[in-house]
Design an enzyme around this catalytic site. Structure first.
Site, PDB file in Angstrom:
ATOM      1  N   ARG A 115       3.836 -19.451   2.652  1.00 49.57           N
ATOM      2  CA  ARG A 115       3.453 -19.734   4.045  1.00 49.57           C
ATOM      3  C   ARG A 115       3.517 -21.244   4.349  1.00 49.57           C
ATOM      4  O   ARG A 115       3.807 -21.639   5.480  1.00 49.57           O
ATOM      5  CB  ARG A 115       2.076 -19.147   4.359  1.00 49.57           C
ATOM      6  CG  ARG A 115       2.023 -17.653   4.074  1.00 49.57           C
ATOM      7  CD  ARG A 115       1.140 -16.863   4.981  1.00 49.57           C
ATOM      8  NE  ARG A 115       1.075 -15.479   4.526  1.00 49.57           N
ATOM      9  CZ  ARG A 115       1.956 -14.526   4.852  1.00 49.57           C
ATOM     10  NH1 ARG A 115       2.940 -14.795   5.670  1.00 49.57           N
ATOM     11  NH2 ARG A 115       1.839 -13.294   4.371  1.00 49.57           N
ATOM     12  N   ARG A 119       0.826  -1.208   0.000  1.00 45.54           N
ATOM     13  CA  ARG A 119       0.000   0.000   0.000  1.00 45.54           C
ATOM     14  C   ARG A 119       0.862   1.261   0.000  1.00 45.54           C
ATOM     15  O   ARG A 119       0.508   2.265  -0.618  1.00 45.54           O
ATOM     16  CB  ARG A 119      -0.955  -0.027   1.200  1.00 45.54           C
ATOM     17  CG  ARG A 119      -2.111  -1.033   0.973  1.00 45.54           C
ATOM     18  CD  ARG A 119      -2.763  -1.434   2.271  1.00 45.54           C
ATOM     19  NE  ARG A 119      -3.946  -2.261   2.097  1.00 45.54           N
ATOM     20  CZ  ARG A 119      -3.946  -3.583   1.880  1.00 45.54           C
ATOM     21  NH1 ARG A 119      -2.797  -4.251   1.786  1.00 45.54           N
ATOM     22  NH2 ARG A 119      -5.088  -4.232   1.756  1.00 45.54           N
ATOM     23  N   GLN A 159      -8.725  -6.984   0.163  1.00 42.79           N
ATOM     24  CA  GLN A 159      -8.346  -6.693  -1.221  1.00 42.79           C
ATOM     25  C   GLN A 159      -9.541  -6.150  -1.994  1.00 42.79           C
ATOM     26  O   GLN A 159      -9.412  -5.205  -2.769  1.00 42.79           O
ATOM     27  CB  GLN A 159      -7.767  -7.949  -1.877  1.00 42.79           C
ATOM     28  CG  GLN A 159      -6.458  -8.354  -1.215  1.00 42.79           C
ATOM     29  CD  GLN A 159      -5.896  -9.676  -1.707  1.00 42.79           C
ATOM     30  OE1 GLN A 159      -6.521 -10.361  -2.510  1.00 42.79           O
ATOM     31  NE2 GLN A 159      -4.733 -10.035  -1.209  1.00 42.79           N
ATOM     32  N   ARG A 178      -5.151 -23.768   0.632  1.00 37.78           N
ATOM     33  CA  ARG A 178      -4.398 -23.976   1.879  1.00 37.78           C
ATOM     34  C   ARG A 178      -5.056 -24.983   2.821  1.00 37.78           C
ATOM     35  O   ARG A 178      -4.421 -25.411   3.780  1.00 37.78           O
ATOM     36  CB  ARG A 178      -4.129 -22.636   2.586  1.00 37.78           C
ATOM     37  CG  ARG A 178      -3.042 -21.831   1.905  1.00 37.78           C
ATOM     38  CD  ARG A 178      -2.698 -20.548   2.644  1.00 37.78           C
ATOM     39  NE  ARG A 178      -1.615 -19.845   1.948  1.00 37.78           N
ATOM     40  CZ  ARG A 178      -1.352 -18.560   2.069  1.00 37.78           C
ATOM     41  NH1 ARG A 178      -2.098 -17.805   2.857  1.00 37.78           N
ATOM     42  NH2 ARG A 178      -0.352 -18.011   1.405  1.00 37.78           N
ATOM     43  N   ARG A 209      -6.633 -17.761  -9.172  1.00 34.26           N
ATOM     44  CA  ARG A 209      -7.318 -17.050  -8.078  1.00 34.26           C
ATOM     45  C   ARG A 209      -8.430 -16.157  -8.625  1.00 34.26           C
ATOM     46  O   ARG A 209      -8.207 -15.413  -9.583  1.00 34.26           O
ATOM     47  CB  ARG A 209      -6.293 -16.263  -7.251  1.00 34.26           C
ATOM     48  CG  ARG A 209      -5.310 -17.207  -6.568  1.00 34.26           C
ATOM     49  CD  ARG A 209      -4.267 -16.473  -5.762  1.00 34.26           C
ATOM     50  NE  ARG A 209      -4.841 -15.842  -4.580  1.00 34.26           N
ATOM     51  CZ  ARG A 209      -4.118 -15.140  -3.713  1.00 34.26           C
ATOM     52  NH1 ARG A 209      -2.819 -14.971  -3.913  1.00 34.26           N
ATOM     53  NH2 ARG A 209      -4.692 -14.595  -2.663  1.00 34.26           N
ATOM     54  N   SER A 246     -13.090  -9.193   2.591  1.00 31.61           N
ATOM     55  CA  SER A 246     -11.775  -9.220   1.966  1.00 31.61           C
ATOM     56  C   SER A 246     -11.203  -7.814   1.893  1.00 31.61           C
ATOM     57  O   SER A 246     -11.813  -6.902   1.343  1.00 31.61           O
ATOM     58  CB  SER A 246     -11.894  -9.792   0.543  1.00 31.61           C
ATOM     59  OG  SER A 246     -10.812  -9.361  -0.258  1.00 31.61           O
ATOM     60  N   ASP A 254      -4.057 -15.707   7.290  1.00 34.17           N
ATOM     61  CA  ASP A 254      -2.778 -16.120   6.700  1.00 34.17           C
ATOM     62  C   ASP A 254      -1.937 -16.958   7.668  1.00 34.17           C
ATOM     63  O   ASP A 254      -0.929 -17.550   7.269  1.00 34.17           O
ATOM     64  CB  ASP A 254      -1.980 -14.897   6.236  1.00 34.17           C
ATOM     65  CG  ASP A 254      -2.720 -14.121   5.154  1.00 34.17           C
ATOM     66  OD1 ASP A 254      -3.600 -14.710   4.506  1.00 34.17           O
ATOM     67  OD2 ASP A 254      -2.420 -12.927   4.974  1.00 34.17           O
TER      68      ASP A 254
END
Ligand code: SPQ
Length: 428
Positions: free
Chosen positions: A388, A27, A169, A346, A122, A167, A315
């Site tokens: 991750r 950002r 995003q 994930r 995605r 979200s 996350d």
């Protein structure tokens, strides 16, 4: 590929710092690029994802100098962006892709956005949907749901958008488009997502109104350059917090970690599991608060993790799953279906890779169930290109009997380039 062995007598001890927060670093570069004047960023994360953001904005004509964690951006306002001669490649970064689409929503030129194989899977319609409603012309694979995406700014009208997903995003992309729209744009989310965009827009001089789950801003506001100090990334610190709790004889302090309340679910969960974790030296006068976090080897108990807590630690679920393998009893993670659309699915990657090490873990529709306490045994595992997952497996190797071979370990460069070097130092 990395081969790591179990830590036999020594634990992980010492005082460390983790690299700058990834969400805030993205950002800082984006907002500095669309602001007027010279923005200085200290504590920037020079990981692959944030370097992709710099690369995209350079292609849009912004002068950006970056040296390690120091960045200087000469912004000429959003109207100063220029049609890129080349495609904008976001690499592995979902944040770059989705926020960039918000920035480009009103630019009077054409851009084409692509990413790597993971990005290509995605979903982008969560962002392209509301942007189209505002007037942006967007096309792409599967009518704009997947990259490559081509975008040409329209003349935007403000919307009142109720997002089906919580979200940051989506919220950020709609707000960035809203800055360029006629009227006041409002977004309501089903639960609180991280609020770095709201905080940073204010730091750049914009007025943003937040009323519980609804955030709104007036179009036509311009951003004024500022100085951004990026705190350590709590999502990176999470690997050492869990390591400190589960590796015998450990005692770790992580300095200057961001403790924005929308991100500190990991600390709450570790406390609830029984970990001896303390937060000291809190600094709250900056737009993003930070503190030192201390942890030592603790005996953990299984818990349920669900509801509003999930976005505050989304996350960190891979590393929390590892912690749960070392806790007494059962840990149930629910309401986390968003994990399926991250760098990998994930839920599947965590369950499959931890199973290889001997964990008793099963996938559910929206999370996982983990039975502790398991004796882990080293074998060959794979990050599947997900940073991750790679770091979680490296922490698991400290406990697993024998040797653990991590394939595709270089994925950690996305958010933590020095991760393995730092872990080696701590292991000595
Ligand atoms: O940028 P990217 O690839 O989406 O990164 C991840 C991560 O694990 O680093 C998710 F895969 O973090 C997201 C996070 O899950 C970063 C982010 C942000 O900076 O706004 C917000 C979260 O996603 P969202 O949109 O569900 O709130």
């Amino acid at each position: 590929m990395k081969t790591l062995s179990r830590l036999v007598q020594t634990g992980l001890t010492g005082t460390i710092r983790v690299p700058g927060d990834k969400s805030i670093s993205h950002r800082a570069v984006m907002f500095g690029s669309i602001a007027h004047g010279k923005t200085m960023v200290d504590g920037f994360l020079p990981g692959e994802d944030c370097l992709s953001t710099i690369d995209c904005f350079r292609k849009l004509g912004v002068e950006i100098r970056q040296e390690n964690d120091h960045v200087v951006i000469n912004g000429n306002g959003i109207e100063g962006l220029r049609e890129p001669k080349d495609i904008l490649d976001v690499g592995n970064s979902g944040t770059t892709c989705r926020l960039l689409l918000g920035v480009l929503a009103n630019t009077p030129f054409h851009s084409c956005v692509i990413g790597d194989d993971s990005i290509a899977k995605r979903p982008m319609n969560r962002v392209t949907g509301p942007l189209r409603e505002m007037g942006t012309k967007i096309d792409g694979r599967d009518t704009g749901n997947y990259t490559p995406i081509s975008i040409r700014g329209g003349s935007l009208k403000a919307i009142d958008y109720v997002s089906p997903v919580g979200s940051a995003q989506v919220k950020s992309a709609v707000l960035l488009a809203g800055l360029q729209a006629d009227g006041t744009t409002t977004l309501t989310e089903p639960h609180h997502s991280r609020d770095h965009t709201e905080r940073m827009l204010r730091a750049f001089g914009c007025e943003v109104v937040v009323n519980d789950l609804t955030v709104s801003l007036k179009g036509g506001q311009s951003l004024t350059a500022t100085h951004i100090e990026v705190p350590g990334d709590i999502s990176s610190a999470a690997f050492y917090l869990v390591a400190g709790a589960i590796v015998p004889n450990s005692d770790l302090t992580i300095e200057k970690v961001g403790i924005n309340p929308t991100r500190t679910g990991i600390v709450d969960v570790l406390k609830e599991m029984g970990a001896e974790v303390t937060v000291t030296n809190q600094q709250t006068e900056t737009s993003e608060p930070f503190a030192d976090v201390h942890i030592k080897t603790s005996s953990l108990e299984g818990i349920e993790i669900s509801g509003d807590l999930i976005p505050r630690l989304i996350d960190e679920i891979p590393i929390i799953a590892l912690a749960a393998t070392q806790a007494k009893g059962t840990t149930v993670i629910k309401d986390a279906a968003e994990l399926k659309v991250k760098e990998t699915n994930r839920i599947d990657t965590v369950v499959n890779e931890l199973k290889k090490l001997g964990a008793q873990i099963e996938a559910t529709e929206d999370g996982m169930i983990i039975h502790g306490k398991a004796d882990l045994v080293g074998t060959t595992v794979d990050s599947h290109g997900d940073h991750r997952i790679g770091m979680m497996l490296a922490i698991a190797s400290c406990l697993a009997d024998g040797e653990t071979v991590i394939q595709n370990s270089e994925a950690v460069h996305v958010s933590y380039p020095a991760f393995f070097e730092q872990l080696e130092q701590l292991r000595k």
